[in-house]
Design an enzyme around this catalytic site. Structure first.
Site, PDB file in Angstrom:
ATOM      1  N   THR A   1       0.788  -1.213  -0.120  1.00 24.45           N
ATOM      2  CA  THR A   1       0.096  -0.073  -0.114  1.00 24.45           C
ATOM      3  C   THR A   1       0.822   1.221  -0.079  1.00 24.45           C
ATOM      4  OG1 THR A   1      -1.475  -1.188   1.494  1.00 24.45           O
ATOM      5  CG2 THR A   1      -2.068   0.977   0.999  1.00 24.45           C
TER       6      THR A   1
ATOM      7  N   SER B   1       6.285   3.014   8.654  1.00 23.28           N
ATOM      8  CA  SER B   1       5.198   4.010   9.258  1.00 23.28           C
ATOM      9  C   SER B   1       4.972   3.584  10.607  1.00 23.28           C
ATOM     10  CB  SER B   1       3.877   3.795   8.312  1.00 23.28           C
ATOM     11  OG  SER B   1       2.958   4.342   8.707  1.00 23.28           O
ATOM     12  N   HIS B   2       3.749   2.805  10.900  1.00 20.98           N
ATOM     13  CA  HIS B   2       3.285   2.684  12.246  1.00 20.98           C
ATOM     14  C   HIS B   2       3.817   1.120  12.670  1.00 20.98           C
ATOM     15  CE1 HIS B   2       0.660   0.996   8.983  1.00 20.98           C
ATOM     16  NE2 HIS B   2       0.435   0.129   9.984  1.00 20.98           N
TER      17      HIS B   2
ATOM     18  N   LYS C   1      -0.666  12.570   3.784  1.00 26.71           N
ATOM     19  CA  LYS C   1      -1.434  12.597   4.994  1.00 26.71           C
ATOM     20  C   LYS C   1      -0.393  13.384   5.897  1.00 26.71           C
ATOM     21  CE  LYS C   1      -1.574   7.810   6.531  1.00 26.71           C
ATOM     22  NZ  LYS C   1      -0.931   6.904   5.505  1.00 26.71           N
TER      23      LYS C   1
ATOM     24  N   ASP D   1       1.853   8.805  14.320  1.00 29.05           N
ATOM     25  CA  ASP D   1       2.662   7.553  14.118  1.00 29.05           C
ATOM     26  C   ASP D   1       3.907   7.595  13.931  1.00 29.05           C
ATOM     27  OD1 ASP D   1       2.150   8.713  11.666  1.00 29.05           O
ATOM     28  OD2 ASP D   1       2.422   6.622  10.609  1.00 29.05           O
TER      29      ASP D   1
ATOM     30  N   ASP E   1       5.901   7.635  11.175  1.00 29.01           N
ATOM     31  CA  ASP E   1       6.722   8.611  10.264  1.00 29.01           C
ATOM     32  C   ASP E   1       5.678  10.155  10.116  1.00 29.01           C
ATOM     33  OD1 ASP E   1       4.547   7.259   8.943  1.00 29.01           O
ATOM     34  OD2 ASP E   1       5.027   7.851   7.220  1.00 29.01           O
TER      35      ASP E   1
ATOM     36  N   ASP F   1       2.489  10.702   9.599  1.00 27.17           N
ATOM     37  CA  ASP F   1       1.572  10.892   8.779  1.00 27.17           C
ATOM     38  C   ASP F   1       0.053  10.781   9.283  1.00 27.17           C
ATOM     39  OD1 ASP F   1       1.800   8.360   8.274  1.00 27.17           O
ATOM     40  OD2 ASP F   1       2.234   8.480   6.134  1.00 27.17           O
ATOM     41  N   ARG F   2      -0.163   9.953  10.358  1.00 28.74           N
ATOM     42  CA  ARG F   2      -1.256   9.751  10.894  1.00 28.74           C
ATOM     43  C   ARG F   2      -1.617  10.392  12.189  1.00 28.74           C
ATOM     44  NH1 ARG F   2      -2.302   3.075  10.529  1.00 28.74           N
ATOM     45  NH2 ARG F   2      -1.701   2.933   8.448  1.00 28.74           N
TER      46      ARG F   2
ATOM     47  N   GLU G   1      -9.882   5.766   6.844  1.00 26.61           N
ATOM     48  CA  GLU G   1     -10.237   5.327   8.065  1.00 26.61           C
ATOM     49  C   GLU G   1      -8.921   4.861   9.003  1.00 26.61           C
ATOM     50  OE1 GLU G   1      -9.411   1.867   9.176  1.00 26.61           O
ATOM     51  OE2 GLU G   1      -8.594   1.802   7.324  1.00 26.61           O
ATOM     52  N   SER G   2      -7.777   4.666   8.448  1.00 27.21           N
ATOM     53  CA  SER G   2      -6.653   4.276   8.926  1.00 27.21           C
ATOM     54  C   SER G   2      -6.012   5.545   9.760  1.00 27.21           C
ATOM     55  CB  SER G   2      -5.507   3.593   8.211  1.00 27.21           C
ATOM     56  OG  SER G   2      -5.388   4.450   7.047  1.00 27.21           O
TER      57      SER G   2
HETATM   58  C1  G16 Z   1      -0.478   3.078   4.409  1.00 25.75           C
HETATM   59  C2  G16 Z   1      -1.009   4.111   3.496  1.00 25.75           C
HETATM   60  C3  G16 Z   1      -2.370   4.555   3.647  1.00 25.75           C
HETATM   61  C4  G16 Z   1      -3.159   3.479   3.749  1.00 25.75           C
HETATM   62  C5  G16 Z   1      -2.881   2.459   4.881  1.00 25.75           C
HETATM   63  C6  G16 Z   1      -3.641   1.401   4.759  1.00 25.75           C
HETATM   64  O1  G16 Z   1      -0.536   3.890   5.561  1.00 25.75           O
HETATM   65  O2  G16 Z   1      -0.180   5.216   3.270  1.00 25.75           O
HETATM   66  O3  G16 Z   1      -2.807   5.506   2.640  1.00 25.75           O
HETATM   67  O4  G16 Z   1      -4.664   3.690   4.249  1.00 25.75           O
HETATM   68  O5  G16 Z   1      -1.630   2.247   4.476  1.00 25.75           O
HETATM   69  O6  G16 Z   1      -2.944   0.139   5.417  1.00 25.75           O
HETATM   70  P1  G16 Z   1      -3.620  -1.403   5.350  1.00 25.75           P
HETATM   71  O7  G16 Z   1      -3.354  -1.765   3.818  1.00 25.75           O
HETATM   72  O8  G16 Z   1      -2.608  -1.822   6.351  1.00 25.75           O
HETATM   73  O9  G16 Z   1      -4.997  -1.313   5.533  1.00 25.75           O
HETATM   74  P2  G16 Z   1       0.906   4.243   6.227  1.00 25.75           P
HETATM   75  O10 G16 Z   1       0.329   5.048   7.493  1.00 25.75           O
HETATM   76  O11 G16 Z   1       1.341   2.883   6.952  1.00 25.75           O
HETATM   77  O12 G16 Z   1       1.742   4.590   5.407  1.00 25.75           O
END
Ligand code: G16
Length: 543
Positions: free
Chosen positions: A18, A113-114, A376, A277, A279, A281-282, A364-365
């Site tokens: 993703t 990320s998280h 984000k 989180d 990095d 962005d959340r 939603e995340s």
């Molecule tokens: C990443 C993407 C987000 C997405 C999320 C979904 O978040 O940058 O746009 O909503 O993955 O995660 P999953 O596929 O696990 O539901 P991040 O914050 O991990 O970069």
């Protein structure tokens, strides 16, 4: 110094998910693993020779070693200038801003990320293009294809470049410019929000906490909330970035940021709390006894945007990822602006933002942002809320309840089921996709399925089609169940089940979403067939 071509062999598992390539640290530590992937980006991501690139990460374990490898490969590929955050730090939104501000050819974000960090944790690489946005699907496909046959990467021999002090170093003909990672981003925030109003709010008895979760936003929050807005230092929790994030998951959700939820449910909670989180962005927003659901937060920001300096020109359009609650659709209807539904992944918003079709979007995340960057942005959302509280003179809880009274509520929650065998997870999803068309008309205790499909997205800007983006099941009372597999895990498969119920009766507005969605949860589990196929009965997390 001369570039050398290093003979290598492909690793066949470098498929971006993703948001870029995410794997366990020990996978990234294999010889040439990172260099291979970087070279595939250099070979496919555009023209980088003679250009400027941005680089930084979330400070997790392996960040500094990976940055040195990137410096060697970037110099080997003829990059003119590499702009790096001091100590290797750059939040994802700050990196997106810098790419645009410096007219760079792109940026490398070293983050998972998280996901957890440390020697046994995860690492990741994300490439953002010259727009500041995440690489589009067409590019990640080309990069993945290249990883299947790579036989050489280019680099220069170089002693490690000092990243602890700001300044410039000549690295084999490439300038490595180490910058303060915070200042440009903080200056951008000043243009978007009314800092005087927030400063007055802070000085007037309001109390808050911001949990940086030992990740990248610590220094950003210290500069913006404490130095520029006058917040006392003890409002900032876990403000020092650590390579293992202090052993926690740097994920701002009610489970992983449970300490903040406990604080807000305690005897003397502050007026406001928030977390970001790994990095940056959340975001998660909390009031006393209340976690604001991300879909509600997005809808509330949209409904109030015109009160905020950064939206002086109004809201041109909005977007949400498909599984995100449809609360924002109600607001868009009232504002008379388009509302786009995109697949999960921030990159799908980028074309809409670049084309001016939207200037506010979210997921939603726990992700929300506007067109000020192409990612984000956690702290941006926190500042938006603080600015809104300062302007309206209402508490978080009052703002949420006021919104529900006006627009109704889309009670939303998510259940995550971890399936250790990834192949089994794929089979479960394939079964769901195959059965979707036949679900129409099925009844469950008076609830009827009116429509079920496999979501496909037709990008209105470039015409591309992204198929198989999750299964949607709609009911006659407006409820909805969505199924998809996570794209950010590094082992097994995680089935995400998203539950949403439309609530308008005043007596039910404030009931917990999990309670309101309990009947839907039972239906969702039955339809998924997860127990029959995997033996798994319970989710690993309910958020
Ligand atoms: C990443 C993407 C987000 C997405 C999320 C979904 O978040 O940058 O746009 O909503 O993955 O995660 P999953 O596929 O696990 O539901 P991040 O914050 O991990 O970069």
């Amino acid at each position: 110094m001369k570039t050398r071509s290093v003979i290598t062999r492909p690793y066949l598992d470098q498929k971006p998910g993703t948001a870029g390539l995410r794997k366990q640290v020990r996978v990234f530590q294999q010889p040439g693993y990172l260099e291979n992937f970087l070279q595939c980006i250099f070979d496919n991501g555009g023209k980088f020779a003679g250009e400027t690139l941005i680089a930084g990460g979330d400070g997790r374990y392996h960040n500094l070693e990976a940055l040195q490898a990137l410096i060697r490969v970037a110099a080997g590929n003829g990059v003119r200038r590499l702009v790096v955050g001091r100590n290797g730090l750059l939040s994802t939104p700050a990196a997106s801003h810098l790419i645009r501000q410096r007219a760079a050819a792109g940026g490398f974000l070293l983050t998972a990320s998280h996901n957890p960090g440390g020697p046994d944790g995860d690492f990741g690489v994300k490439f953002n293009t010259a727009t500041g946005g995440q690489a589009p699907e067409s590019l990640t496909r080309a990069i993945y294809k290249a990883t299947q046959s790579i036989d050489r990467y280019l680099e220069v021999d170089l002693a490690p470049v000092d990243l602890d002090l700001t300044g410039e170093t000549d690295a084999a003909g490439m300038i490595v410019e180490v910058i303060d990672p915070v200042l440009d981003y903080a200056d951008l925030m000043v243009t978007l929000f009314d800092f005087d109003r927030i400063r007055a709010l802070f000085a007037g008895g309001f109390t808050a906490r911001f949990d940086a979760m030992h990740a990248v936003t610590g220094p950003y929050a210290r500069e913006i909330l404490c130095h520029r807005l006058g917040a006392p230092p003890d409002w900032l929790l876990n403000g020092t970035p650590l390579p293992d994030f202090g052993g926690g998951h740097p994920d701002p959700n009610p489970v992983d940021a449970g300490n903040l939820v406990a604080l807000m449910n305690g005897a003397v909670p502050p007026d406001f709390a928030a977390a970001s989180d790994g990095d940056g962005d959340r975001n998660m927003i909390l009031g006393p006894g209340l976690v604001v659901s991300p879909g509600d937060s997005l809808a509330i920001l949209a409904a109030n945007a015109q009160r905020i300096r950064g939206f002086r020109g109004g809201v041109s359009g909005v977007a949400r990822s498909m599984p995100t609650s449809r609360a924002i659709d109600e607001v868009a209807r009232k504002l008379g602006v388009p509302c786009f539904e995109t697949p999960t992944g921030w990159r799908y918003f980028c074309n809409l933002l670049d084309d001016g079709r939207i200037n506010l979007c979210g997921e939603e995340s726990f992700g929300t942002s506007s067109d000020h960057v192409r990612e984000k942005d956690g702290l941006w959302a926190v500042l938006f809320w603080l600015n809104l509280i300062a302007i309206r003179g209402l508490s978080v809880n009052e703002i949420v309840q006021d919104h529900w009274r006006e627009f109704g509520r889309n009670a939303f929650n998510r259940e995550d089921f971890f399936i250790p065998d990834a192949e089994l997870g794929g089979r479960l999803m394939a079964n769901l996709e195959a059965s979707a068309p036949g679900l129409c008309g099925r009844m469950f205790d008076g609830l009827e399925i009116t429509e079920a499909d496999v979501f496909a997205y037709h990008d209105p800007v470039d015409g591309s089609i992204s198929a198989q983006q999750g299964v949607r099941v709609f009911f006659d009372d407006g409820s909805r169940i969505v199924y998809r597999l996570s794209g950010t895990g590094t082992s097994g498969a995680t089935l995400r089940i998203y539950l949403e119920r439309r609530v308008t009766e005043p007596g039910s507005l404030c009931r917990p979403a999990v309670e309101l969605n309990a009947p839907l949860s039972a239906i969702a589990r039955e339809l998924s067939g997860i127990r029959e196929l995997t033996g798994i009965e319970q989710p690993v997390a309910i958020v």
